[in-house]
Design an enzyme around this catalytic site. Structure first.
Site, PDB file in Angstrom:
ATOM      1  N   GLY A  42       0.776  -1.232   0.000  1.00 43.41           N
ATOM      2  CA  GLY A  42       0.000   0.000   0.000  1.00 43.41           C
ATOM      3  C   GLY A  42       0.809   1.285   0.000  1.00 43.41           C
ATOM      4  O   GLY A  42       0.372   2.298  -0.532  1.00 43.41           O
ATOM      5  N   GLU A  97       3.573   4.627   5.385  1.00 38.17           N
ATOM      6  CA  GLU A  97       2.408   3.742   5.341  1.00 38.17           C
ATOM      7  C   GLU A  97       1.283   4.410   4.547  1.00 38.17           C
ATOM      8  O   GLU A  97       1.217   5.634   4.460  1.00 38.17           O
ATOM      9  CB  GLU A  97       2.036   3.484   6.817  1.00 38.17           C
ATOM     10  N   ASP A  98       0.423   3.615   3.966  1.00 35.73           N
ATOM     11  CA  ASP A  98      -0.703   4.181   3.214  1.00 35.73           C
ATOM     12  C   ASP A  98      -1.803   4.699   4.131  1.00 35.73           C
ATOM     13  O   ASP A  98      -2.289   5.804   3.990  1.00 35.73           O
ATOM     14  CB  ASP A  98      -1.281   3.153   2.214  1.00 35.73           C
ATOM     15  N   PHE A 150     -14.332   2.573   3.501  1.00 38.47           N
ATOM     16  CA  PHE A 150     -13.284   1.843   2.799  1.00 38.47           C
ATOM     17  C   PHE A 150     -12.818   2.643   1.589  1.00 38.47           C
ATOM     18  O   PHE A 150     -13.615   3.002   0.732  1.00 38.47           O
ATOM     19  CB  PHE A 150     -13.769   0.456   2.383  1.00 38.47           C
ATOM     20  N   ARG A 163      -4.934  -0.126  -6.930  1.00 40.82           N
ATOM     21  CA  ARG A 163      -3.744   0.535  -6.377  1.00 40.82           C
ATOM     22  C   ARG A 163      -3.197   1.604  -7.321  1.00 40.82           C
ATOM     23  O   ARG A 163      -2.513   2.534  -6.894  1.00 40.82           O
ATOM     24  CB  ARG A 163      -2.629  -0.486  -6.116  1.00 40.82           C
TER      25      ARG A 163
END
Ligand code: IMP
Ligand code: MG
Length: 179
Positions: A42, A97-98, A150, A163
């Protein structure tokens, strides 16, 4: 596939924020030994764009951490699937981090990295889903705070897809069903 995708954060807004964070990081790491540690998969887009704008010397490391499987909710079980290639002992680690959701992934990762004797460990996340936090984590750099829905794109996936989107999108169907 997801049917109801809406843009939550545009490509332009992401790039503007990435530049701001890069300036801040370049300033904070002037006298340091910066190791940018990308949490795969991610974090890949964010890491690449961020690193390009940082002006101090740095090295890039990549680590695979798994917590989600193919679901849209955290399993709570975290594991490191692919270890670091270089040594981080005595160096200044910036985890890239994503998204931070429950916080379990980063909590686990920081504990894991502590055993490797880094000099400093800081966290830079593109997105922060604050409402979902179960485990406390100290986050040093945050791109955007997002609601409890989400999201996909710019590194974030749904069953490994999406992605590659240059923006962050939110799926309304999923957020209604699961929240
Ligand atoms: P945590 O351990 O619950 O904080 O989960 C963090 C990880 O779950 C992130 O690194 C993502 O890979 C994944 N994740 C959490 N929320 C989302 C989301 O909305 N979309 C895609 N992946 C997510
Ligand atoms: Mg992740």
């Amino acid at each position: 596939m997801l049917s109801n995708l809406e843009i939550l954060i545009s490509e332009n807004d992401i790039q503007t924020r990435v530049n701001e964070l890069a300036k801040q990081i370049s300033n904070d790491y002037k006298e340091k030994d910066l190791v940018m540690l990308c949490v795969l998969k991610g974090g890949v887009m964010f890491m690449a764009d961020l690193a390009k704008q940082i002006t101090v010397p740095l090295v890039m490391e990549f680590l695979v951490v798994s917590s989600y499987g193919n679901d849209t909710k955290s399993s709570g079980k975290v594991s490191v699937l692919n270890d670091l290639s270089g040594t981080i002992k005595g160096r200044d680690i910036l985890i890239v981090e994503d998204i931070i959701d429950t916080g379990q992934t980063l909590n686990y990762l920081v504990q894991y990295l502590n055993t490797k004797e880094a000099r400093t460990i800081k966290i830079c996340t593109l997105l922060d889903k604050k409402e979902q936090r179960i485990t406390n984590v100290n986050v040093d750099y945050i791109g955007f705070t997002v609601p409890n829905a989400f999201v996909v794109g710019y590194g974030l996936d749904y069953q490994q897809y999406y992605r590659n989107l240059p923006y962050i999108a939110v799926n309304n169907m999923i957020s209604r069903e699961e929240s």
